[in-house]
Design a protein around this motif. Structure first.
Motif, PDB file in Angstrom:
ATOM      1  N   PRO A   1     -15.290 -12.352   6.329  1.00 18.51           N
ATOM      2  CA  PRO A   1     -15.046 -13.778   6.543  1.00 18.51           C
ATOM      3  C   PRO A   1     -14.086 -13.943   7.716  1.00 18.51           C
ATOM      4  N   ASP A   2     -13.945 -15.167   8.195  1.00 17.45           N
ATOM      5  CA  ASP A   2     -12.992 -15.403   9.279  1.00 17.45           C
ATOM      6  C   ASP A   2     -11.558 -15.249   8.797  1.00 17.45           C
ATOM      7  N   PHE A   3     -11.332 -15.588   7.519  1.00 22.77           N
ATOM      8  CA  PHE A   3      -9.983 -15.441   6.953  1.00 22.77           C
ATOM      9  C   PHE A   3     -10.082 -15.403   5.438  1.00 22.77           C
TER      10      PHE A   3
ATOM     11  N   ASN B   1      -6.009  -8.719  10.585  1.00 25.58           N
ATOM     12  CA  ASN B   1      -5.366 -10.036  10.582  1.00 25.58           C
ATOM     13  C   ASN B   1      -6.242 -11.126   9.968  1.00 25.58           C
ATOM     14  N   ARG B   2      -7.361 -10.732   9.418  1.00 28.09           N
ATOM     15  CA  ARG B   2      -8.232 -11.709   8.751  1.00 28.09           C
ATOM     16  C   ARG B   2      -7.791 -11.961   7.307  1.00 28.09           C
ATOM     17  N   VAL B   3      -6.751 -11.273   6.846  1.00 30.22           N
ATOM     18  CA  VAL B   3      -6.314 -11.412   5.455  1.00 30.22           C
ATOM     19  C   VAL B   3      -4.817 -11.689   5.391  1.00 30.22           C
ATOM     20  N   ARG B   4      -4.399 -12.407   4.367  1.00 24.30           N
ATOM     21  CA  ARG B   4      -2.974 -12.532   4.038  1.00 24.30           C
ATOM     22  C   ARG B   4      -2.839 -12.431   2.529  1.00 24.30           C
ATOM     23  N   VAL B   5      -1.923 -11.593   2.078  1.00 25.78           N
ATOM     24  CA  VAL B   5      -1.639 -11.491   0.649  1.00 25.78           C
ATOM     25  C   VAL B   5      -0.401 -12.311   0.346  1.00 25.78           C
ATOM     26  N   SER B   6      -0.560 -13.273  -0.530  1.00 24.44           N
ATOM     27  CA  SER B   6       0.532 -14.165  -0.936  1.00 24.44           C
ATOM     28  C   SER B   6       0.930 -13.807  -2.366  1.00 24.44           C
TER      29      SER B   6
ATOM     30  N   LEU C   1       9.442 -21.032   6.993  1.00 22.09           N
ATOM     31  CA  LEU C   1       9.400 -21.683   5.679  1.00 22.09           C
ATOM     32  C   LEU C   1       8.307 -22.740   5.657  1.00 22.09           C
ATOM     33  N   PHE C   2       7.530 -22.737   4.592  1.00 22.53           N
ATOM     34  CA  PHE C   2       6.439 -23.702   4.444  1.00 22.53           C
ATOM     35  C   PHE C   2       6.580 -24.389   3.089  1.00 22.53           C
ATOM     36  N   ILE C   3       6.308 -25.670   3.058  1.00 20.50           N
ATOM     37  CA  ILE C   3       6.434 -26.438   1.821  1.00 20.50           C
ATOM     38  C   ILE C   3       5.048 -26.828   1.313  1.00 20.50           C
ATOM     39  N   SER C   4       4.782 -26.459   0.063  1.00 17.22           N
ATOM     40  CA  SER C   4       3.556 -26.822  -0.631  1.00 17.22           C
ATOM     41  C   SER C   4       2.293 -26.488   0.181  1.00 17.22           C
ATOM     42  N   LYS C   5       1.411 -27.430   0.343  1.00 18.71           N
ATOM     43  CA  LYS C   5       0.071 -27.187   0.885  1.00 18.71           C
ATOM     44  C   LYS C   5       0.072 -26.425   2.205  1.00 18.71           C
ATOM     45  N   GLU C   6       1.038 -26.713   3.090  1.00 18.31           N
ATOM     46  CA  GLU C   6       1.034 -26.079   4.413  1.00 18.31           C
ATOM     47  C   GLU C   6       1.187 -24.556   4.327  1.00 18.31           C
ATOM     48  N   GLY C   7       1.820 -24.077   3.247  1.00 17.81           N
ATOM     49  CA  GLY C   7       2.012 -22.645   3.096  1.00 17.81           C
ATOM     50  C   GLY C   7       0.788 -21.901   2.618  1.00 17.81           C
ATOM     51  N   PHE C   8      -0.235 -22.637   2.195  1.00 19.56           N
ATOM     52  CA  PHE C   8      -1.455 -22.009   1.704  1.00 19.56           C
ATOM     53  C   PHE C   8      -2.608 -22.104   2.699  1.00 19.56           C
ATOM     54  N   LEU C   9      -2.395 -22.806   3.800  1.00 16.63           N
ATOM     55  CA  LEU C   9      -3.471 -23.017   4.763  1.00 16.63           C
ATOM     56  C   LEU C   9      -3.801 -21.731   5.530  1.00 16.63           C
ATOM     57  N   PRO C  10      -5.030 -21.616   6.024  1.00 15.12           N
ATOM     58  CA  PRO C  10      -5.428 -20.418   6.796  1.00 15.12           C
ATOM     59  C   PRO C  10      -4.556 -20.232   8.034  1.00 15.12           C
TER      60      PRO C  10
END
Length: 273
Positions: free
Chosen positions: A117-119, A141-146, A264-273
């Motif tokens: 996938p792209d991300f 760099n197509r993945v991020r583990v949160s 630092l990201f708050i709420s929705k912005e921290g989950f965006l691609p």
């Protein structure tokens, strides 16, 4: 997994069009239905997938069978319509205990290495994610583990999510991912009571943090959380101030002593691609 009711399904589709809180993604991906971590505050408890169940949330899990090849085909098709950005997972944890044995999540990662996938954004609180570092490296760099780390206090964790993994194990998992060059972030969501030392602890491991609370992050402005009677639990523990809507901004100020605004990201912005 003693006492866990396990079922199986063979879905005809595995990718779901993203919407609402996750509208920044093209699709969501859930390897399982249900979650044995059984966190008391989980908003999925108030969604139809649980409301129509006879068993309590955390006591049952449905394993999705034969979905890796299905995922490959769906990603290939979806690419004809634009970038494919996937959030895994929106209503379960891809690294809950049953994954040790069933390896459904791993099979999906293998499929995504073949048809990338792209991300891909992986949201988990399971240290088992480190098992799959070989595959995660291949996604680059197509993945991020949160990694969900709601607090630095294991005593608090036990009050709200006694079946979830210990905090230190999650921090160590993040450290291992970092050492292996895998993109990571710590997600303080939902924000639980923590000490002033919490930001410093995370600053030693990550350079990206997302903070979210019940009111912004449960997809209903806090209404689902109210039905779960979280306010009563906070009151019972003498922690009412941590349930107030401005608690998140107080915690953000603490984090700003160790992180810059662009980390630092708050709420929705921290989950965006």
């Amino acid at each position: 997994m003693k006492g866990l009711s396990m079922r199986e399904s063979q879905p005809k589709r595995i990718l779901t069009k993203a919407s609402g809180f996750l509208a920044g993604y093209s699709h969501t991906l859930n390897p399982y239905v249900g979650c044995s971590f059984a966190c008391s505050y989980c908003y999925v408890r108030q969604m139809p997938v649980q409301l129509f169940q006879e068993e309590e949330w955390g006591n049952w899990v449905t394993i999705k069978r034969d979905i890796a090849s299905l995922l490959e085909k769906e990603i290939r098709r979806a690419k004809n319509h634009g970038p494919v950005t996937i959030f895994m997972s929106s209503s379960t944890d891809p690294y809950q205990p049953i994954e040790h044995r069933e390896r459904v999540t791993r099979s999906l990662l293998e499929a995504m290495v073949r048809e990338q996938p792209d991300f891909l954004f992986i949201q988990t609180r399971g240290a088992l994610v480190t098992r799959d570092m070989d595959l995660l490296k291949r996604l680059g760099n197509r993945v991020r583990v949160s990694m969900t780390i709601e607090t630095d206090s294991d005593a608090i964790r036990k009050q709200f999510a006694p079946q979830a993994p210990p905090i230190q194990g999650r921090v160590k998992a993040l450290q291992r991912l970092k050492e292996n060059g895998i993109p990571i972030q710590a997600t303080v969501a939902p924000l639980l009571p923590s000490s002033k030392a919490f930001p410093e602890m995370l600053a030693d491991v990550v350079d990206r943090v997302c903070i979210d609370d019940f009111f912004m992050g449960d997809g209903s402005g806090g209404k689902r959380t109210e039905k779960l009677k979280m306010a009563s639990l906070y009151t019972e523990l003498g922690l009412e101030k941590w349930y107030e809507r401005d608690a998140i901004w107080k915690v953000k100020r603490r984090f700003l002593k160790y992180f810059s605004e662009n980390q630092l990201f708050i709420s929705k912005e921290g989950f965006l691609p």
